[in-house]
Write an enzyme that holds these catalytic residues in place. Structure first.
Site, PDB file in Angstrom:
ATOM      1  N   CYS A  16      54.924  10.114  52.151  1.00 49.83           N
ATOM      2  CA  CYS A  16      54.620   9.122  51.127  1.00 49.83           C
ATOM      3  C   CYS A  16      54.705   9.821  49.772  1.00 49.83           C
ATOM      4  CB  CYS A  16      53.226   8.582  51.364  1.00 49.83           C
ATOM      5  SG  CYS A  16      52.582   7.678  49.973  1.00 49.83           S
ATOM      6  N   CYS A  22      47.084  10.390  45.724  1.00 46.36           N
ATOM      7  CA  CYS A  22      46.225   9.345  46.281  1.00 46.36           C
ATOM      8  C   CYS A  22      45.113   9.964  47.119  1.00 46.36           C
ATOM      9  CB  CYS A  22      47.076   8.386  47.105  1.00 46.36           C
ATOM     10  SG  CYS A  22      46.175   7.401  48.287  1.00 46.36           S
ATOM     11  N   CYS A  25      45.398   9.563  52.687  1.00 43.36           N
ATOM     12  CA  CYS A  25      45.870   9.985  54.011  1.00 43.36           C
ATOM     13  C   CYS A  25      45.881  11.510  54.062  1.00 43.36           C
ATOM     14  CB  CYS A  25      47.275   9.468  54.274  1.00 43.36           C
ATOM     15  SG  CYS A  25      47.409   7.695  54.340  1.00 43.36           S
ATOM     16  N   CYS A  99      52.523   1.315  50.752  1.00 43.84           N
ATOM     17  CA  CYS A  99      51.589   2.172  51.471  1.00 43.84           C
ATOM     18  C   CYS A  99      51.827   1.988  52.958  1.00 43.84           C
ATOM     19  CB  CYS A  99      50.167   1.787  51.100  1.00 43.84           C
ATOM     20  SG  CYS A  99      48.933   2.588  52.131  1.00 43.84           S
ATOM     21  N   GLN A 223      35.692  -4.469  60.556  1.00 41.66           N
ATOM     22  CA  GLN A 223      36.480  -3.268  60.854  1.00 41.66           C
ATOM     23  C   GLN A 223      37.900  -3.433  60.328  1.00 41.66           C
ATOM     24  OE1 GLN A 223      35.525  -0.441  62.104  1.00 41.66           O
ATOM     25  NE2 GLN A 223      33.671  -0.794  63.299  1.00 41.66           N
ATOM     26  N   TYR A 252      22.591  -2.869  63.309  1.00 38.79           N
ATOM     27  CA  TYR A 252      23.641  -2.688  62.312  1.00 38.79           C
ATOM     28  C   TYR A 252      24.808  -3.605  62.710  1.00 38.79           C
ATOM     29  CZ  TYR A 252      20.978   1.689  61.799  1.00 38.79           C
ATOM     30  OH  TYR A 252      19.992   2.626  61.664  1.00 38.79           O
ATOM     31  N   GLU A 273      20.613  -6.688  60.865  1.00 40.19           N
ATOM     32  CA  GLU A 273      21.553  -6.303  59.805  1.00 40.19           C
ATOM     33  C   GLU A 273      20.882  -6.454  58.442  1.00 40.19           C
ATOM     34  OE1 GLU A 273      24.903  -5.239  59.272  1.00 40.19           O
ATOM     35  OE2 GLU A 273      24.407  -5.593  57.175  1.00 40.19           O
ATOM     36  N   ASP A 321      25.479   0.699  65.609  1.00 43.13           N
ATOM     37  CA  ASP A 321      26.750   0.977  64.928  1.00 43.13           C
ATOM     38  C   ASP A 321      26.461   1.222  63.451  1.00 43.13           C
ATOM     39  OD1 ASP A 321      29.365   1.112  64.101  1.00 43.13           O
ATOM     40  OD2 ASP A 321      29.874  -0.971  64.559  1.00 43.13           O
ATOM     41  N   CYS A 348      31.091   6.176  63.206  1.00 38.20           N
ATOM     42  CA  CYS A 348      32.296   6.464  62.435  1.00 38.20           C
ATOM     43  C   CYS A 348      32.198   7.851  61.802  1.00 38.20           C
ATOM     44  CB  CYS A 348      32.536   5.386  61.394  1.00 38.20           C
ATOM     45  SG  CYS A 348      31.133   5.099  60.325  1.00 38.20           S
TER      46      CYS A 348
HETATM   47  N1  SAH Z   1      28.730  -3.552  64.054  1.00 38.33           N
HETATM   48  C1  SAH Z   1      29.406  -4.144  62.934  1.00 38.33           C
HETATM   49  C2  SAH Z   1      29.109  -3.484  61.595  1.00 38.33           C
HETATM   50  C3  SAH Z   1      29.156  -1.980  61.546  1.00 38.33           C
HETATM   51  S1  SAH Z   1      29.167  -1.270  59.907  1.00 38.33           S
HETATM   52  C4  SAH Z   1      30.903  -4.183  63.171  1.00 38.33           C
HETATM   53  O1  SAH Z   1      31.436  -3.486  64.026  1.00 38.33           O
HETATM   54  O2  SAH Z   1      31.579  -4.950  62.491  1.00 38.33           O
HETATM   55  C5  SAH Z   1      27.530  -0.890  59.611  1.00 38.33           C
HETATM   56  C6  SAH Z   1      26.678  -2.086  59.200  1.00 38.33           C
HETATM   57  O3  SAH Z   1      25.357  -1.575  58.991  1.00 38.33           O
HETATM   58  C7  SAH Z   1      27.084  -2.763  57.908  1.00 38.33           C
HETATM   59  O4  SAH Z   1      27.229  -4.150  58.155  1.00 38.33           O
HETATM   60  C8  SAH Z   1      25.898  -2.499  56.950  1.00 38.33           C
HETATM   61  O5  SAH Z   1      25.633  -3.589  56.085  1.00 38.33           O
HETATM   62  C9  SAH Z   1      24.770  -2.307  57.922  1.00 38.33           C
HETATM   63  N2  SAH Z   1      23.637  -1.493  57.456  1.00 38.33           N
HETATM   64  C10 SAH Z   1      23.651  -0.402  56.655  1.00 38.33           C
HETATM   65  N3  SAH Z   1      22.426   0.116  56.537  1.00 38.33           N
HETATM   66  C11 SAH Z   1      21.597  -0.647  57.282  1.00 38.33           C
HETATM   67  C12 SAH Z   1      20.203  -0.621  57.575  1.00 38.33           C
HETATM   68  N4  SAH Z   1      19.413   0.319  57.061  1.00 38.33           N
HETATM   69  N5  SAH Z   1      19.702  -1.549  58.408  1.00 38.33           N
HETATM   70  C13 SAH Z   1      20.493  -2.519  58.947  1.00 38.33           C
HETATM   71  N6  SAH Z   1      21.819  -2.605  58.699  1.00 38.33           N
HETATM   72  C14 SAH Z   1      22.369  -1.690  57.886  1.00 38.33           C
END
Ligand code: SAH
Length: 417
Positions: A16, A22, A25, A99, A223, A252, A273, A321, A348
């Site tokens: 690229c 940038c 990547c 991109c 995602q 989350y 959440e 998550d 992640c």
């Molecule tokens: N499981 C979902 C989101 C994962 S991303 C998916 O796969 O789409 C992580 C998420 O955690 C985000 O939506 C963010 O807003 C939330 N988050 C961040 N800190 C947090 C907290 N302290 N308590 C609850 N949620 C939280």
């Protein structure tokens, strides 16, 4: 830019034209195979002490996978309007014309907006002086629905000839399904401000993932790599091994994705959440999919789990998550108190995963298996899904072995007689 994207990346072949500036990547110049090996080694290095790490699951076509494309707008000294990304570690804008990881259609829309600005006399925002209107553009495209949302991030709600602007944009791209004005009047590095004004369409898009339909608002997390998200969620739900009897927590939960997909195989699911827009989407998503056994709590996951643990509630499976920073001790200690049989940790960031696994494995949990999934091809980030269980897995095996030994010894004695 070389359109054929040299797969081998021999001699660090440049792929690229702006990759150095940038910085998005980090693995440019490396073949995709090499990238996967590198990520696998990294995850192995960090997580092997906890248990078995399976080979990483990569993409067949690791290009144009990002369903969310964001561009910052600005001007060069000569007045030319540019749009792209900030040069790594600076606030200098790198102009981007193509991109290899961003959705192609979304990139085209951003460049159309760039070309329209002059005739509409729309000034780009200047971070130093605070003058100008257009700060960023974000485009989201539903992977399976094809619905497209354009978010114009502006410094003021007064957008001249906004209806004509939307008309001109839709003339070039009739596939756009909604246009939103997001007001960000603060001196901040955050892209989106708090207020959204819908200029066209519904103000959100819908997309289908693992058989469920999801509503995605400008502010909600979704995602970015839909192909690999199906692989990731599929693995997470497989790890949970649900039978229809379980009480499940989806912590989350964002817009409710994992929990809603799993709800058909569970008795009850509770989503937690922090982001209120995501929770609103999550509730709508439950209704939209006719799901009645999932409820949502808009709260900090740690605090919420502490009060659930104090109230003596129980759970059979916890999906978690968290964002890159990982979870916190309030959350993890409450997991230990709630004592679910299984914890499915979707991460992640393998570093914070390792830190959190250290806590959980120090409090009675055992890692059964870990599966890295490549969600961010050409970039250094790596996603891992991990199954932990609080059963003592060896106990049952040991009894079986003991029994087998018992019969073997007994049989051999019988034969001797
Ligand atoms: N499981 C979902 C989101 C994962 S991303 C998916 O796969 O789409 C992580 C998420 O955690 C985000 O939506 C963010 O807003 C939330 N988050 C961040 N800190 C947090 C907290 N302290 N308590 C609850 N949620 C939280």
């Amino acid at each position: 830019m070389n359109k054929t994207y040299n797969e081998n990346g021999k001699n660090g072949a440049q792929i690229c034209s702006v990759f150095k500036k940038c910085g998005g990547c980090q693995y440019q110049g490396m073949s995709y195979k090499e990238q996967l090996k590198k990520k696998e080694r990294e995850v192995q290095g960090l997580l092997k002490p906890f248990g078995k790490v399976k080979p990483i699951l990569g993409m067949e076509e690791p290009y144009y996978y990002r369903n969310k494309v964001h561009a910052v707008f600005g001007r060069e000294r000569n007045g030319n309007i540019i749009s792209g990304t900030y040069q790594a570690g600076t606030h200098k804008i790198v102009n981007i014309d193509e991109c290899m990881i961003e959705d192609r259609k979304s990139g085209e829309i951003i460049r159309t907006i760039r070309s329209l600005l002059k005739s509409f006399r729309i000034r780009t925002y200047d971070e130093d002086t605070g003058y100008g209107l257009l700060r960023h553009v974000m485009v989201r495209r539903g992977f399976s629905s094809g619905q497209i949302m354009v978010v114009l991030v502006v410094s003021s709600p007064i957008f001249p000839s906004k209806n004509n602007f939307v008309k001109a944009l839709r003339k070039e791209h009739p596939e756009i399904t909604t246009v939103v004005l997001n007001i960000n009047d603060k001196k901040t590095s955050m892209v989106l401000g708090e207020r959204d004004i819908v200029l066209y369409g519904k103000g959100y898009i819908e997309d289908t993932l693992c058989g469920c339909v999801f509503r995605i608002s400008p502010q909600s997390f979704y995602q970015v790599n839909s192909v690999q998200t199906e692989v990731l969620y599929g693995k997470a739900i497989e790890y949970a091994g649900l039978t229809g009897k379980e009480r499940v927590i989806d912590a989350y939960c964002g817009i409710g994705t994992i929990g809603l997909i799993a709800s058909g195989q569970a008795k009850e699911v509770i989503g937690i959440e922090l982001n209120k827009d995501a929770i609103r989407d999550a509730r709508t998503n439950a209704r939209r999919n006719g799901i009645t056994n999932m409820t949502f709590i808009n709260a900090d996951a740690g605090k919420c789990m502490v009060s659930m643990a104090q109230a003596g509630e129980r759970a059979d499976v916890v999906f978690m998550d968290p964002p890159r920073a990982g979870s916190d001790e309030a959350f993890l200690s409450s997991v230990v108190t709630l004592n679910p049989e299984k914890v499915v940790y979707v991460s992640c960031n393998p570093e914070t995963l390792a830190r959190d696994l250290k806590y959980l494995t120090g409090h009675g949990y055992r890692v059964q298996e870990m599966q890295p999934v490549d969600m961010f091809c050409w970039c250094e980030h790596v996603e891992t899904v991990c199954l932990l269980s609080n059963r003592k897995p060896d106990t049952k095996v040991r009894i079986d072995v003991d029994l087998e030994d018992y019969y073997r010894i007994k049989d051999s004695k019988k034969n001797q007689n």
